[in-house]
Design a protein around this motif. Structure first.
Motif, PDB file in Angstrom:
ATOM      1  N   SER A   1      31.751  53.680  30.683  1.00 42.19           N
ATOM      2  CA  SER A   1      30.808  54.696  30.500  1.00 42.19           C
ATOM      3  C   SER A   1      31.776  56.027  31.214  1.00 42.19           C
ATOM      4  CB  SER A   1      29.639  54.590  31.272  1.00 42.19           C
ATOM      5  OG  SER A   1      29.590  53.516  31.805  1.00 42.19           O
ATOM      6  N   VAL A   2      31.262  56.980  30.460  1.00 46.51           N
ATOM      7  CA  VAL A   2      31.986  58.543  31.060  1.00 46.51           C
ATOM      8  C   VAL A   2      30.677  59.208  31.192  1.00 46.51           C
ATOM      9  CG1 VAL A   2      33.282  60.442  30.203  1.00 46.51           C
ATOM     10  CG2 VAL A   2      33.944  58.281  29.506  1.00 46.51           C
ATOM     11  N   ARG A   3      30.839  59.587  32.520  1.00 43.92           N
ATOM     12  CA  ARG A   3      29.495  60.485  33.010  1.00 43.92           C
ATOM     13  C   ARG A   3      29.875  61.820  33.203  1.00 43.92           C
ATOM     14  NH1 ARG A   3      26.825  59.615  37.510  1.00 43.92           N
ATOM     15  NH2 ARG A   3      26.844  61.828  37.361  1.00 43.92           N
ATOM     16  N   PRO A   4      28.809  62.542  33.190  1.00 41.59           N
ATOM     17  CA  PRO A   4      29.131  64.236  33.504  1.00 41.59           C
ATOM     18  C   PRO A   4      29.393  64.183  34.881  1.00 41.59           C
ATOM     19  CG  PRO A   4      26.735  63.563  33.245  1.00 41.59           C
ATOM     20  CD  PRO A   4      27.577  62.139  32.743  1.00 41.59           C
TER      21      PRO A   4
ATOM     22  N   ASP B   1      23.730  54.604  31.283  1.00 43.31           N
ATOM     23  CA  ASP B   1      24.654  54.068  29.972  1.00 43.31           C
ATOM     24  C   ASP B   1      23.696  52.981  29.317  1.00 43.31           C
ATOM     25  OD1 ASP B   1      25.052  52.026  31.688  1.00 43.31           O
ATOM     26  OD2 ASP B   1      27.061  52.334  31.999  1.00 43.31           O
TER      27      ASP B   1
ATOM     28  N   HIS C   1      19.939  61.458  41.578  1.00 43.05           N
ATOM     29  CA  HIS C   1      20.192  62.933  40.939  1.00 43.05           C
ATOM     30  C   HIS C   1      21.275  62.748  40.081  1.00 43.05           C
ATOM     31  CE1 HIS C   1      19.540  66.945  40.801  1.00 43.05           C
ATOM     32  NE2 HIS C   1      20.760  67.177  41.375  1.00 43.05           N
ATOM     33  N   ASN C   2      22.209  62.179  40.307  1.00 38.39           N
ATOM     34  CA  ASN C   2      23.379  62.077  39.459  1.00 38.39           C
ATOM     35  C   ASN C   2      23.255  60.828  38.419  1.00 38.39           C
ATOM     36  OD1 ASN C   2      24.800  64.280  40.334  1.00 38.39           O
ATOM     37  ND2 ASN C   2      24.992  63.417  42.236  1.00 38.39           N
TER      38      ASN C   2
ATOM     39  N   PHE D   1      23.721  58.573  35.505  1.00 38.99           N
ATOM     40  CA  PHE D   1      23.874  58.415  34.302  1.00 38.99           C
ATOM     41  C   PHE D   1      23.748  57.177  33.514  1.00 38.99           C
ATOM     42  CE2 PHE D   1      27.037  57.497  30.798  1.00 38.99           C
ATOM     43  CZ  PHE D   1      26.601  58.528  29.950  1.00 38.99           C
TER      44      PHE D   1
ATOM     45  N   GLU E   1      28.969  65.218  38.474  1.00 39.75           N
ATOM     46  CA  GLU E   1      28.055  64.999  39.675  1.00 39.75           C
ATOM     47  C   GLU E   1      27.860  66.567  39.961  1.00 39.75           C
ATOM     48  OE1 GLU E   1      28.723  62.310  42.669  1.00 39.75           O
ATOM     49  OE2 GLU E   1      28.944  60.480  41.271  1.00 39.75           O
ATOM     50  N   HIS E   2      26.432  66.357  40.927  1.00 36.90           N
ATOM     51  CA  HIS E   2      26.414  67.971  41.228  1.00 36.90           C
ATOM     52  C   HIS E   2      27.131  68.489  42.348  1.00 36.90           C
ATOM     53  CE1 HIS E   2      24.589  65.478  44.711  1.00 36.90           C
ATOM     54  NE2 HIS E   2      24.370  66.764  45.311  1.00 36.90           N
TER      55      HIS E   2
ATOM     56  N   TYR F   1      22.493  54.400  23.614  1.00 40.24           N
ATOM     57  CA  TYR F   1      23.957  53.897  23.126  1.00 40.24           C
ATOM     58  C   TYR F   1      24.272  54.576  21.910  1.00 40.24           C
ATOM     59  CZ  TYR F   1      27.733  51.035  22.308  1.00 40.24           C
ATOM     60  OH  TYR F   1      28.950  50.634  21.793  1.00 40.24           O
ATOM     61  N   PRO F   2      25.393  55.099  21.830  1.00 34.51           N
ATOM     62  CA  PRO F   2      26.413  55.311  22.862  1.00 34.51           C
ATOM     63  C   PRO F   2      26.251  56.519  23.351  1.00 34.51           C
ATOM     64  CG  PRO F   2      27.351  55.747  20.797  1.00 34.51           C
ATOM     65  CD  PRO F   2      25.894  55.398  20.535  1.00 34.51           C
ATOM     66  N   LEU F   3      25.283  57.243  23.366  1.00 38.26           N
ATOM     67  CA  LEU F   3      25.400  58.629  23.985  1.00 38.26           C
ATOM     68  C   LEU F   3      25.251  58.677  25.358  1.00 38.26           C
ATOM     69  CD1 LEU F   3      23.061  59.978  21.078  1.00 38.26           C
ATOM     70  CD2 LEU F   3      25.665  59.988  21.195  1.00 38.26           C
ATOM     71  N   GLY F   4      24.149  57.878  25.938  1.00 38.63           N
ATOM     72  CA  GLY F   4      24.075  57.849  27.134  1.00 38.63           C
ATOM     73  C   GLY F   4      22.912  58.672  27.453  1.00 38.63           C
ATOM     74  N   ARG F   5      22.587  58.849  28.697  1.00 38.92           N
ATOM     75  CA  ARG F   5      21.276  59.860  28.891  1.00 38.92           C
ATOM     76  C   ARG F   5      21.502  60.301  30.525  1.00 38.92           C
ATOM     77  NH1 ARG F   5      14.923  59.135  29.702  1.00 38.92           N
ATOM     78  NH2 ARG F   5      14.483  61.158  30.320  1.00 38.92           N
ATOM     79  N   ILE F   6      21.547  61.402  30.695  1.00 38.96           N
ATOM     80  CA  ILE F   6      21.747  61.974  32.128  1.00 38.96           C
ATOM     81  C   ILE F   6      20.191  61.755  32.699  1.00 38.96           C
ATOM     82  CG2 ILE F   6      22.316  63.866  33.921  1.00 38.96           C
ATOM     83  CD1 ILE F   6      23.955  65.110  31.541  1.00 38.96           C
TER      84      ILE F   6
ATOM     85  N   TYR G   1      30.326  63.149  27.540  1.00 36.22           N
ATOM     86  CA  TYR G   1      29.780  62.271  28.223  1.00 36.22           C
ATOM     87  C   TYR G   1      29.264  61.046  27.303  1.00 36.22           C
ATOM     88  CZ  TYR G   1      24.950  64.036  28.279  1.00 36.22           C
ATOM     89  OH  TYR G   1      23.847  64.446  27.736  1.00 36.22           O
ATOM     90  N   GLY G   2      29.156  59.967  27.751  1.00 33.71           N
ATOM     91  CA  GLY G   2      28.827  58.622  26.903  1.00 33.71           C
ATOM     92  C   GLY G   2      29.271  57.430  27.211  1.00 33.71           C
ATOM     93  N   VAL G   3      29.114  56.279  26.316  1.00 31.12           N
ATOM     94  CA  VAL G   3      29.639  55.190  26.278  1.00 31.12           C
ATOM     95  C   VAL G   3      30.658  55.151  25.337  1.00 31.12           C
ATOM     96  CG1 VAL G   3      29.235  52.696  26.363  1.00 31.12           C
ATOM     97  CG2 VAL G   3      27.253  53.984  26.976  1.00 31.12           C
TER      98      VAL G   3
ATOM     99  N   GLN H   1      34.631  48.255  27.099  1.00 31.28           N
ATOM    100  CA  GLN H   1      33.492  49.483  27.022  1.00 31.28           C
ATOM    101  C   GLN H   1      33.480  50.032  28.440  1.00 31.28           C
ATOM    102  OE1 GLN H   1      29.737  48.208  25.501  1.00 31.28           O
ATOM    103  NE2 GLN H   1      28.712  49.463  27.051  1.00 31.28           N
TER     104      GLN H   1
END
Lengths: 437, 705
Positions: free
Chosen positions: A388-391, B77, B72-73, B75, A393-394, B81-86, A364-366, A386
């Motif tokens: 974003s790619v998210r992980p 952005d 809860h979900n 993310f 969801e639960h 940057y550019p890793l992002g954080r959950i 995941y990341g931007v 650009q």
């Protein structure tokens, strides 16, 4: 009165629109003296025939200006004035570099009579001209018409840059060249070596003894250099003003050493091609619509999820013969970048629409969809989007996994066991009590 | 007192009077604890303080706007940057959920209050609750009198106020309440041995886990208590029931917090709790077996079993550690045991000022008279040992150790100090109050006092007066500390002007709002990580690193950029797509916690990874080993990006009378490199007092050079 003014206003608006579409036809030509108009008439005529609106001025004309009220008056600039001591009007080297930085194209021809303003302009654009009165000399490749200094050079067509866009179709006919040499600034990655001298060429004052190391030697001696700036403005430097002259266009070539002769030099072909390139008639690309979405969907999501299948497409058009037509490059690549590219793949062209389906990485990341198409002769195509790619969801994880079966079993068997045990325990309560006591 | 009391009070029975007094004292304690934390709101405005609270505020706002599941979900952005954080998986959500719950509760009753106000006032509110819980807890340990004293003490103790003033919207604000609540319920369940109280305790523990990483202290302290009870032979069925239920339920509940995940069964910090759980079962089993067997049989069985289990357990433990199932001791935990560990090994941990060891003076500063009432209280605890007292003794002793290691753990120490000191004061007063002969005017010649205790009354009076004086000075000290030291929001600074007036430096917000309004929506701002949370929350721009220091290499990369020359830094900045760079500079105003003073940490952290191996701390010192920015300073320092960004154009500014231009008021020197130009950056904005300077990263040269 009012009506005419309105009409005039309308025309201005129309002209503006028109000028936007007819990409850059207004051209200022700076000459040393008016005779150049006559001696170079074939070149100028070919420009006119291709629709360029030429304005001739002498380089020291006091009314010179490239910019008025913050707008550029011209799209292109031709400087056929190698011996200008100082530009006239508001024009100077800074004005010209600003013109380039503002998107204007410049064609510069120098000669052995080169002066400081032109040299300065060259060094601003990564090209170092040799000093005044020097010339490119080649004792092994000169024309029979040469006057003994060996400065009328017959250039080997193999020394031309292999790019049809810049110099036209590959030819075996040599070109005639008489003028000053250049070297490219090694730190400048944008300078193109369009035509360089053969290994026996060097640049020095032909009347002097060679007493110090020449400015340019051998293949480092540039005869024609081109620069496509990062804003895609184009600049071409030719060390020889005669290169564009009617005389050289029509001259026959006979190599003085090998004796090979050709009825007509390739000067006209190369000059025309160069002018087409520098004034953006050729090799101009533009990005149209960029689209990306999950496979099968119509619009991009707010954020992608890792390992999604995505579709990416980009429309690229090429300017050809006055029209925008679909580009048909085979080597356009897409990168999916997060500092480093995670995916790099070719895009398939279909009627100017380049597209690819691929699977997002498991990280995941931007990210950026990056198309960075940088080919000699073409405008630098650069498009980033650009996302974003998210992980996951639960709710997107698997609910039950087979490898956990032992745990499910143990949990349920435990529950059942406790249940059975409590029944047994309750049932035999009286007995056990009696026993212990 | 009695003669002045109104009639209705007289008419009440003594029990009722007692209750009324207690309620009054507690209410006053609550009001006091709330209002003493409002200094900064009154002095400045209702504003969130410092750094972390801005992140908490931002997440809370997200939670109230988007609902729990998107929270809860979430993310993010905008950060890292550019890793992002959950975000959902890397925070303790208790604080945000609490505020959101209060928010929705109030909304339900049509109190439309902005979420920021709830965030600002949450910590004072919870400190009021803490006062009540402290009373209950101390009452369980000793008696109601001690409880009242402890409650009054904790309502104003500076060690706790430091983390819970209005606007300090941080996990600790509610965590102390949760912690004390868990302790209270734990003691209740140990005393009663009832599953009901144990289940409640597990719930409180769950709340604690959801709100603060410090729960680890708690989950080690409770097993320690059980262990101590076993060692002293006080282990009973009550303890067995209490611990087994609390551990099982608590562990399962704590694993529901996604940030905690499987740690309770894997990481070594939780192994003590697990081990004690196992020990409980064995202990109970042995007790059972012992009741069935004769002494000799039991002894043989016991010895062989211990030997067998010991070998097996060691083997299994070794295998699990080797395969990585049991995570190795994490750095933060090592630094608890060995204060020099972090400094030597992990610069990012050592760089946080609150991870530094505590100085002696700050013990007195934060606790005042509690420091010396604590041993007295301990004495009274020891004098009548109970299961509960053992617990509070363990708590006191361990937390004193931890508070000595790390400044921020003073927070854990403060409540137990209040409780034990409360017990101490209360016991002392009870002892001597009895000796006060108040009825001496009536029956003076009763007996002339005890023979072996000659001036009983006078001593008693002396002690009571002394104690009163202590208590009064405590109140004054606490109020003074709160007002002077702990009520500055640090986002707005204030200073005394020459004429005695107050100057307000509001540069931080000025800069953040400038970013918000003048830069593109997706601009990336590089700054040192301290300011990350503030930039995302206030400027709403993407940042590279922030106060959640989870990725050392990324922070290191930023440190490298700051410590390199312009060319090298430009490469890094282009690689990371940086558009703006923000630095904090105090040289004009004399604000000492600016980036130049933090710079050595950037160098250390920057040099701590492979890619930054060329950055060596020693290069930034003078040959004599000093860190100076004047002419003597190391040329590498005088030409690095951070220096240039801080001192750009500063060389031509007069800062102090009778000093040359470019005189840095923090370092008190004239800077060494005054006349330089920036090649790859251009100044975009500098705030009124030069506190924040923002630079724009230039594009590549159009014509290629």
């Amino acid at each position: 009165m009012a009506a005419t003014r309105a009409l005039a206003g309308f025309l201005v608006v129309l002209a503006c629109i028109f000028s936007v579409y007819a990409t850059g036809k207004k051209t200022l030509v700076l000459v040393d003296n008016w005779s150049i108009r006559e001696t170079h008439s074939i070149f100028f005529r070919s420009l006119r025939e291709r629709g360029f609106d030429l304005t001739f001025k002498t380089a020291d004309d006091a009314s010179l200006a490239l910019i008025k009220y913050g707008e550029f008056l011209y799209d292109n600039l031709v400087i056929f004035a190698p011996s200008v001591e100082e530009f006239g009007g508001s024009l100077d080297v800074t004005a010209i570099t600003n013109f380039i930085d503002g998107g204007g194209n410049v064609l510069v021809a120098a000669s052995s009579a080169i002066t400081d303003p032109i040299r300065e302009l060259g060094s601003e654009c990564g090209v170092e001209f040799d000093e005044e009165k020097t010339a490119v000399i080649d004792h092994l490749n000169y024309d029979v018409k040469d006057e003994g200094k060996h400065t009328l050079i017959v250039t080997d067509p193999n020394n031309l840059l292999e790019s049809e866009l810049l110099v036209g179709k590959k030819t075996s006919v040599p070109m005639l060249y008489r003028g000053v040499g250049m070297v490219a600034d090694v730190d400048n990655p944008l300078v193109l070596n369009v035509l360089h001298g053969s290994s026996t060429a060097y640049s020095f004052n032909p009347d002097d003894k060679v007493s110090e190391y020449p400015h340019a030697v051998g293949k480092n001696t540039l005869l024609i250099a081109a620069l496509q700036a990062r804003n895609n403005a184009r600049v071409v430097f030719v060390g020889s003003l005669d290169f564009f002259s009617d005389e050289f266009f029509t001259a026959s070539v006979q190599h003085a050493v090998t004796g090979q002769s050709h009825a007509q030099s390739a000067n006209q072909q190369v000059a025309t091609s160069l002018s087409q390139w520098v004034f953006k008639e050729k090799g101009v690309l533009k990005v149209g619509k960029v689209f990306h979405a999950k496979k099968g969907e119509k619009s991009p999501p707010e954020a992608y999820t890792i390992m999604d299948q995505v579709t990416y497409s980009i429309e690229i058009e090429e300017y050809k013969e006055g029209k925008w037509v679909p580009f048909d490059g085979k080597d356009v690549q897409l990168e999916f970048v997060r500092i480093d590219p995670f995916v790099r793949t070719f895009l398939k062209a279909k009627n100017g629409k380049f597209s690819v389906d691929f699977k997002l990485p498991d990280v995941y990341g931007v990210y950026q969809f990056l198309v960075d198409y940088n080919r000699i002769g073409y405008t630098h195509l650069f498009s980033t989007t650009q996302v974003s790619v998210r992980p996951l969801e639960h709710t997107q994880y698997e609910r039950f996994i087979s490898s956990a079966n032992p745990y499910y079993f143990s949990a349920f068997s435990m529950m059942a066991g406790v249940f059975v045990f409590s029944i047994v325990f309750l049932h035999y309560k009286e007995d056990t009590k009696a026993k212990t006591e | 007192m009695k003669s002045n009391a109104p009639l209705w009070l007289m008419r009440m029975s003594p029990e009722k009077q007692d209750t009324l007094l207690k309620i009054m004292v507690l209410t006053l304690g609550c009001v006091l604890s709330f209002s003493t934390r409002l200094f900064s709101v009154l002095r400045f405005e209702s504003v969130i303080h410092e750094f972390d609270p801005y992140f908490n505020y931002r997440t809370t706002r997200y939670l109230t706007e988007e609902g729990f599941y998107s929270f809860h979900n979430w993310f993010d952005d905008r950060a890292w940057y550019p890793l992002g954080r959950i975000i959902g998986g890397t925070i303790y959500p208790g604080l945000m959920v609490t505020s959101a719950a209060i928010y929705h509760f109030l909304r339900f009753f049509n109190f439309t209050i902005h979420i920021r106000e709830i965030c600002v006032f949450l910590a004072p509110l919870f400190s009021s609750f803490t006062t009540l819980v402290t009373y209950q807890l101390t009452k369980e340990l000793k008696d109601a009198g001690a409880g009242l004293v402890a409650a009054a003490m904790i309502s104003i103790v500076p060690g706790y106020i430091s983390r819970s003033v209005a606007g300090s919207y941080d996990n600790e604000g509610i965590a102390i309440f949760c912690m004390l609540l868990t302790y209270l319920l734990w003691i209740k369940s140990v005393k009663t041995g009832s599953v009901f109280w144990s289940a409640l305790c597990a719930l409180a523990y769950f709340y604690m886990v959801s709100s603060w990483g410090g729960y680890v202290f708690l989950i080690n302290l409770i097993p320690l208590h059980v262990l101590a009870l076993m060692a002293t032979g006080r282990f009973s069925h009550r303890v067995y029931v209490a611990y087994s239920s609390v551990y099982c339920l608590g562990t399962i509940l704590s694993m529901q917090i996604s940030f905690v995940g499987f740690q309770p069964v894997q990481s070594s910090e939780h192994m003590a709790a697990f081990g004690v759980f196992g020990l409980c079962q064995i202990h109970a089993f042995i007790d059972y077996v012992r009741s069935k067997l004769s002494r000799e049989q039991f002894n043989i069985l016991f010895k062989s079993a211990v030997l067998l289990f010991g070998t097996v357990a060691t083997g299994v433990g070794a295998v699990l550690t080797a395969t990585g199932k049991i995570s190795p001791w994490t750095g933060r935990f090592y630094s608890l045991l060995d204060p020099s560990y972090a400094k030597n090994n992990i610069p990012i941990i050592a760089s946080v000022s609150e991870h530094q060891p505590t100085t002696w003076s700050s013990f007195y500063f934060d606790l005042q008279m509690l420091v010396f009432m604590f041993p007295a209280g301990l004495y009274f605890c020891f004098s009548r040992l109970t299961d509960a007292n053992i617990f509070i003794i363990m708590y006191g002793v361990t937390s004193i150790y931890f508070a000595g290691v790390m400044v921020r753990l003073m927070l854990v120490l403060a409540p137990v100090m209040c409780i034990i000191a409360g017990i101490g004061i209360s016991s002392t007063l009870t002892t001597y109050m009895k000796n006060l002969d108040i009825s001496k005017k009536d029956k003076k010649p009763k007996k002339g006092g005890d023979a072996n205790y000659p001036i009983k009354n006078e001593i008693a009076t002396g002690v009571v007066v002394l104690m009163t004086a202590f208590l009064i000075s405590y109140v004054f000290h606490c109020t003074w500390v709160t007002s002077e030291a702990y009520s500055s929001p640090s986002i707005v600074l204030s200073a005394r002007a020459g004429d005695g007036g107050r100057i307000i430096f509001d540069d931080f917000r000025e800069a953040y709002y400038w970013l918000r309004h003048n830069t593109p929506e997706d601009a990336k701002v590089m700054s040192w990580w301290d300011y990350g949370y503030q930039i995302t929350a206030m400027a709403n721009r993407t940042i590279l690193v922030d106060n959640n220091t989870w990725n050392n290499t990324h922070i290191s990369r930023v440190g490298q950029a700051m410590a390199s020359t312009e060319d090298k830094a430009y490469e890094i900045m282009r690689e990371l797509d940086v558009n703006y760079v923000l630095v904090i500079f105090g040289g004009l105003t004399g604000y000492s916690s600016d980036d130049i003073n933090k710079f050595l940490w950037m160098v250390r952290i920057g040099g701590s990874t492979d890619r930054g191996a060329h950055i060596k701390e020693a290069d930034y010192y003078t040959p004599q080993g000093e860190f100076r920015v004047d002419k003597e300073g190391s040329p590498i320092l005088l030409n690095c990006l951070m220096y240039k960004m801080c001192y750009y154009r500063f060389g031509s500014v007069y800062t102090e009378a009778s000093k040359p231009t470019g005189y840095d008021r923090v370092r008190n020197t004239e800077i060494g490199n005054k006349d330089f130009q920036l090649d790859v950056l251009e100044e975009a904005y500098t705030t009124e007092h030069w506190l924040v300077r923002i630079y724009k990263v230039k594009d590549l040269e159009n014509r290629g050079n």
